[in-house]
Design an enzyme around this catalytic site. Structure first.
Site, PDB file in Angstrom:
ATOM      1  CG  ASN A  23      -8.640 -17.480  -6.775  1.00  0.00           C
ATOM      2  OD1 ASN A  23      -9.621 -17.744  -6.071  1.00  0.00           O
ATOM      3  ND2 ASN A  23      -7.416 -17.425  -6.297  1.00  0.00           N
ATOM      4  NE  ARG A  92     -10.681 -10.170   0.537  1.00  0.00           N
ATOM      5  CZ  ARG A  92     -10.494  -9.099   1.284  1.00  0.00           C
ATOM      6  NH1 ARG A  92     -11.001  -9.029   2.479  1.00  0.00           N
ATOM      7  NH2 ARG A  92      -9.797  -8.098   0.842  1.00  0.00           N
ATOM      8  NE  ARG A 121      -7.799 -12.054   2.089  1.00  0.00           N
ATOM      9  CZ  ARG A 121      -8.312 -13.114   1.484  1.00  0.00           C
ATOM     10  NH1 ARG A 121      -8.957 -14.014   2.167  1.00  0.00           N
ATOM     11  NH2 ARG A 121      -8.181 -13.263   0.184  1.00  0.00           N
ATOM     12  N   PRO A 122      -7.299  -5.611   4.011  1.00  0.00           N
ATOM     13  CG  PRO A 122      -5.698  -3.917   3.939  1.00  0.00           C
ATOM     14  CD  PRO A 122      -5.862  -5.384   4.197  1.00  0.00           C
ATOM     15  CB  ILE A 123     -11.544  -3.513   0.770  1.00  0.00           C
ATOM     16  CG1 ILE A 123     -12.324  -2.872   1.923  1.00  0.00           C
ATOM     17  CG2 ILE A 123     -11.719  -5.010   0.746  1.00  0.00           C
ATOM     18  CD1 ILE A 123     -13.833  -3.017   1.766  1.00  0.00           C
ATOM     19  CG  ASP A 124      -6.224   0.168   1.475  1.00  0.00           C
ATOM     20  OD1 ASP A 124      -6.301  -1.084   1.435  1.00  0.00           O
ATOM     21  OD2 ASP A 124      -5.144   0.773   1.430  1.00  0.00           O
TER      22      ASP A 124
HETATM   23  C1  UD1 Z   1      -6.648 -13.013  -4.537  1.00  0.00           C
HETATM   24  C2  UD1 Z   1      -6.999 -14.474  -4.537  1.00  0.00           C
HETATM   25  C3  UD1 Z   1      -6.299 -15.188  -3.400  1.00  0.00           C
HETATM   26  C4  UD1 Z   1      -4.803 -14.958  -3.479  1.00  0.00           C
HETATM   27  C5  UD1 Z   1      -4.493 -13.464  -3.580  1.00  0.00           C
HETATM   28  C6  UD1 Z   1      -3.025 -13.178  -3.829  1.00  0.00           C
HETATM   29  C7  UD1 Z   1      -9.266 -14.474  -5.431  1.00  0.00           C
HETATM   30  C8  UD1 Z   1     -10.703 -14.752  -5.167  1.00  0.00           C
HETATM   31  N1  UD1 Z   1      -8.444 -14.606  -4.363  1.00  0.00           N
HETATM   32  O1  UD1 Z   1      -7.083 -12.482  -3.280  1.00  0.00           O
HETATM   33  O2  UD1 Z   1      -6.580 -16.585  -3.500  1.00  0.00           O
HETATM   34  O3  UD1 Z   1      -4.189 -15.463  -2.302  1.00  0.00           O
HETATM   35  O4  UD1 Z   1      -5.237 -12.878  -4.666  1.00  0.00           O
HETATM   36  O5  UD1 Z   1      -2.580 -13.815  -4.979  1.00  0.00           O
HETATM   37  O6  UD1 Z   1      -8.850 -14.210  -6.538  1.00  0.00           O
HETATM   38  N2  UD1 Z   1      -4.425  -5.389  -0.081  1.00  0.00           N
HETATM   39  C9  UD1 Z   1      -4.531  -4.149   0.516  1.00  0.00           C
HETATM   40  N3  UD1 Z   1      -5.593  -3.361   0.171  1.00  0.00           N
HETATM   41  C10 UD1 Z   1      -6.534  -3.752  -0.733  1.00  0.00           C
HETATM   42  C11 UD1 Z   1      -6.413  -5.019  -1.327  1.00  0.00           C
HETATM   43  C12 UD1 Z   1      -5.350  -5.833  -0.979  1.00  0.00           C
HETATM   44  O7  UD1 Z   1      -3.690  -3.755   1.328  1.00  0.00           O
HETATM   45  O8  UD1 Z   1      -7.464  -2.984  -0.994  1.00  0.00           O
HETATM   46  C13 UD1 Z   1      -3.298  -6.281   0.293  1.00  0.00           C
HETATM   47  C14 UD1 Z   1      -3.810  -7.560   0.989  1.00  0.00           C
HETATM   48  O9  UD1 Z   1      -4.009  -7.361   2.373  1.00  0.00           O
HETATM   49  C15 UD1 Z   1      -2.682  -8.520   0.708  1.00  0.00           C
HETATM   50  C16 UD1 Z   1      -2.203  -8.092  -0.691  1.00  0.00           C
HETATM   51  O10 UD1 Z   1      -2.675  -6.765  -0.877  1.00  0.00           O
HETATM   52  O11 UD1 Z   1      -1.636  -8.315   1.631  1.00  0.00           O
HETATM   53  C17 UD1 Z   1      -2.719  -8.976  -1.819  1.00  0.00           C
HETATM   54  O12 UD1 Z   1      -4.126  -8.977  -1.826  1.00  0.00           O
HETATM   55  P1  UD1 Z   1      -4.977  -9.149  -3.167  1.00  0.00           P
HETATM   56  O13 UD1 Z   1      -4.056  -9.287  -4.339  1.00  0.00           O
HETATM   57  O14 UD1 Z   1      -6.012  -8.105  -3.195  1.00  0.00           O
HETATM   58  O15 UD1 Z   1      -5.662 -10.540  -2.904  1.00  0.00           O
HETATM   59  P2  UD1 Z   1      -7.198 -10.919  -3.064  1.00  0.00           P
HETATM   60  O16 UD1 Z   1      -7.747 -10.282  -4.288  1.00  0.00           O
HETATM   61  O17 UD1 Z   1      -7.883 -10.722  -1.764  1.00  0.00           O
END
Ligand code: UD1
Length: 416
Positions: A23, A92, A121-124
């Protein structure tokens, strides 16, 4: 697709080395898009996800070459700003390239990212942050179209401290003229590592590791040499493996402080966890007490990426254990597979109740996702009889030579 074949019941004893963090490496590879020059990444394990990111860089016009265990990356000549669905859906972290491509080339067309099935896993947060800073973002036909315009805001507040969004935005801001302040930023050690890498390349990032990150945009980034931090999730998985398999193991390179939340719980189970000069040692008793409960949370809380492995631990302890999953909404997909092995687990939405029976039986199981797959491997190592874990391509995304390390510790596991 390969499988793991495991003959359970062996104690784990000995020493292994923890690899550099997946990560950290994934955002760092995306960060290479910003760099005009050669980056030498030292000791890079060939995680499947790392190889997928290398394919993305090559496709953008970058240069990537393995030199033994090191990875040489040069994105000086990148000229493409598009990532196809075929490439993006594999990993991802393809979404991490959006900020760097926009910052370096001014426009981007990136397909929606793939990754493990552990929630919506949204990207908003990524997209809103880029819009607020001064990008035009349009979502159409499965692609995100971005254009870098003039700076809009200097200060942005994330609605949740998303790891990926923090990384994307701090990479974008590194080559975006003027000062950017990110409030409610994620504080994971991998964010600190990414900032450290970018600063070595000439970026001006301050405050990584706290919830306020300041980035002063620079015109150009130059190459550097960097070694990513040790993988705290790999270390955590082996610590739990040690606990489950009555182990006495030494994890070279593992950083004690990065696994504090886990270590507290392992001590509740009766394990001795020692901070040594260059790693962590765990000595587990033959009978474990329940860890009580865990609630997953952002760093330094209990990592969601170690939650499935804790379910296996709960099965082999005395008494009842509870898991509250607060980060991803469908992270209990692996439970059905543990049930096949004789586990007594009930779950509803984000809560899982485990009645420890100190007994599991070998079975043919299916890795549902990366960390859920690791939980099944640990269960197989403990179980009476033979276990096959199928679909291990998912496990290879984030563990490198997992079976070789387990064999070095005395586990009876092979890839078939
Ligand atoms: C990263 C890690 C993953 C870990 C996660 C949480 C990497 C490559 N992956 O994933 O292994 O499980 O952190 O520690 O580093 N969310 C939104 N909108 C967004 C982005 C996220 O609602 O735009 C939500 C996600 O759905 C989730 C939460 O925020 O419920 C945490 O996600 P995030 O911290 O972004 O995790 P990743 O970066 O995908």
């Amino acid at each position: 697709m390969d499988k793991f074949f495991i003959n359970g019941g062996n104690c784990l004893k000995g020493e292994i080395k923890i690899d550099c963090a997946k990560n950290s490496l994934l955002p760092i590879l995306a960060g290479c898009i910003l760099v005009n020059g050669q980056v030498l990444l030292k000791n890079v394990p060939k995680y499947k996800d790392v190889c997928a990111m290398c394919d993305i860089l090559l496709n953008l016009g970058g240069f990537v070459k393995w030199q033994g265990d090191d990875l040489l990356v040069d994105c000086s000549q990148i000229d493409k700003s598009e990532i196809s669905n075929e490439l993006a859906s594999v990993v991802r972290s393809s979404i991490f390239t959006l900020g760097p491509i926009l910052s370096r080339l001014g426009c981007a067309k990136v397909a929606y990212p793939g990754g493990c099935d552990i929630g919506l896993r949204p990207i908003d947060i990524h997209l809103n942050g880029l819009k607020e800073l001064g990008c035009k973002i349009v979502e159409k036909n499965g692609y995100i179209y971005g254009q870098k315009l003039k700076r809009n805001k200097s200060e942005i507040m994330l609605k949740f401290p998303s790891v990926g969004a923090t990384e994307n935005l701090l990479m974008f801001a590194s080559l975006f003229e003027g000062r950017t302040v990110i409030y409610n930023a994620a504080k994971e050690p991998e964010i600190v590592d990414l900032a450290c890498f970018l600063n070595k390349c000439g970026a001006k990032i301050d405050g990584a590791g706290s919830d306020i990150i300041l980035v002063e945009g620079v015109k150009n980034l130059h190459g550097c040499e960097h070694q990513a931090i040790p993988d705290r999730i790999e270390a955590g998985t082996f610590l739990i493996a040690g606990a489950v398999c009555n182990g006495d193991i030494y994890l070279k390179n593992a950083i004690y402080e990065h696994n504090s939340a886990l270590i507290d719980k392992l001590e509740v189970c009766g394990c001795k966890v020692l901070k040594e000069k260059k790693g962590i040692r765990i000595i587990a008793p033959s009978v474990l007490e329940s860890f009580g409960d865990i609630e997953t949370a952002v760093y330094p809380g209990f990592p969601t990426d170690l939650q499935p492995q804790m379910a296996t631990l709960g099965c082999v302890c005395n008494g009842c254990s509870l898991i509250f999953e607060n980060v991803f909404e469908s992270r209990f997909n692996y439970v059905g597979q543990l049930l096949k092995m004789g586990a007594d687990i009930k779950f509803k939405s984000s809560i899982c109740i485990i009645r420890g029976k100190r007994k599991l039986y070998g079975a043919d199981v299916w890795a549902t996702d990366l960390r859920g797959g690791a939980a099944l491997v640990l269960a197989g190592l403990f179980s009476e009889g033979y276990t096959t874990v199928d679909n291990i391509g998912l496990i290879d995304r984030g563990y490198f030579k997992l079976e070789e390390k387990l064999v070095a510790l005395g586990g009876d596991i092979k890839r078939i």
